[in-house]
Design an enzyme around this catalytic site. Sequence first.
Site, PDB file in Angstrom:
ATOM      1  N   ALA A   1       6.133   0.921 -12.790  1.00 30.52           N
ATOM      2  CA  ALA A   1       6.310   0.282 -14.098  1.00 30.52           C
ATOM      3  C   ALA A   1       5.004   0.031 -14.843  1.00 30.52           C
ATOM      4  CB  ALA A   1       7.082  -1.025 -13.930  1.00 30.52           C
TER       5      ALA A   1
ATOM      6  N   HIS B   1       9.990  -0.225  -9.596  1.00 27.12           N
ATOM      7  CA  HIS B   1       8.732   0.404  -9.186  1.00 27.12           C
ATOM      8  C   HIS B   1       8.243   1.308 -10.319  1.00 27.12           C
ATOM      9  CE1 HIS B   1       8.580  -0.285  -4.666  1.00 27.12           C
ATOM     10  NE2 HIS B   1       9.675  -0.924  -5.066  1.00 27.12           N
TER      11      HIS B   1
ATOM     12  N   ILE C   1       3.218  -3.197 -10.547  1.00 29.93           N
ATOM     13  CA  ILE C   1       2.156  -2.669 -11.396  1.00 29.93           C
ATOM     14  C   ILE C   1       0.979  -2.272 -10.517  1.00 29.93           C
ATOM     15  CG2 ILE C   1       0.554  -3.175 -13.285  1.00 29.93           C
ATOM     16  CD1 ILE C   1       2.683  -5.214 -14.278  1.00 29.93           C
ATOM     17  N   ASP C   2       0.712  -0.964 -10.482  1.00 34.93           N
ATOM     18  CA  ASP C   2      -0.377  -0.434  -9.661  1.00 34.93           C
ATOM     19  C   ASP C   2      -1.311   0.425 -10.500  1.00 34.93           C
ATOM     20  OD1 ASP C   2      -2.050   0.469  -7.669  1.00 34.93           O
ATOM     21  OD2 ASP C   2      -0.565   1.722  -6.679  1.00 34.93           O
TER      22      ASP C   2
ATOM     23  N   ASP D   1       4.227  -2.759   0.345  1.00 35.69           N
ATOM     24  CA  ASP D   1       4.834  -1.836  -0.602  1.00 35.69           C
ATOM     25  C   ASP D   1       5.109  -0.497   0.080  1.00 35.69           C
ATOM     26  OD1 ASP D   1       5.730  -0.950  -3.079  1.00 35.69           O
ATOM     27  OD2 ASP D   1       3.735  -0.351  -3.769  1.00 35.69           O
TER      28      ASP D   1
END
Length: 309
Positions: free
Chosen positions: A213, A211, A255-256, A82
């Site tokens: 999100a 990104h 999703i982070d 990423d």
Amino acid sequence: MPLVTTKEMFAKAYEGGYAIGAFNVNNMEIVQGITEAAREVNAPLILQVSAGARKYANHTYLMKLVEAAIIETGLPISLHLDHGDSFELCKTCIDGGFTSVMFDGSHYTFEENIKRTKEVCDYAHDKGVVVEGELGRLAGIEDDVNVADEDAAFTDPDQVEEFVERTGIDSLAIAIGTSHGAFKFKGEPKLRFDILEEIEKRLPGFPIVLHGASSVVPEYVQDINECGGSMSNAQGVPEEMLRKAASMAVCKINIDSDIRLAMTAGVRKHLTQNPSHFDPRQYLSPAREQVKQLVKHKIINVLGCDGKA
């Protein structure tokens, strides 16, 4: 089953009107929570690693954790870098076994972004690895990515065809109003679906990526606040907006922050309720379970990729 690329995943997702979850991992418990959730609902999976997470956990340890996840679940799993910020980092990950990398050249000029992204694509494709590029800039903070609101920019649909053609990328990350971190909006949440629709017209059948999100689940924010945290202004992307994007050209949703919130809320809540506990297994087990339940919810209710493995 070995690690896979995202090519087949995205083709099926585009045709089926759903998206694949790309969940950031940092340690064993997070990997376990994510992959156990995906196994239970039979979903394809992208595990993604930032440069900061790779440095924290060590490349070799991460590879072995993902290898264990494949053995335990039997799922099609892609391992993705990423926000790779240099050719050297992307090359190291490609050579080290990643099946997908993102080169983030969004802070460069259009021509420089094309030049640097193409360099990564040429090397990756020769090794059978796929590449995600980015046009437009998301505001917010995630690890080493830090973009002020005034420096953010929506993706220009007039540039996407040329960018894809000249770079050779396999998927395109766009900016339509999402942002990194847990404090995404100062006013009412809004995504520019008009931009997404125009991009979909310009690039029919081409996989688009969102990104930033995370939805910033209120339950976890509340748990953190009640246990001494301070996140009263946290606000994420409404899940119905993400589901709409997944039904369109968006094939990958990152999703982070929600993963971090679930993990942190689980640890804080357990230690607040059990202040004498000092065994990491005691407080990491409920945190891992919260990650698992979060991911299952996202797969079923937001991404729509349950049963698609």
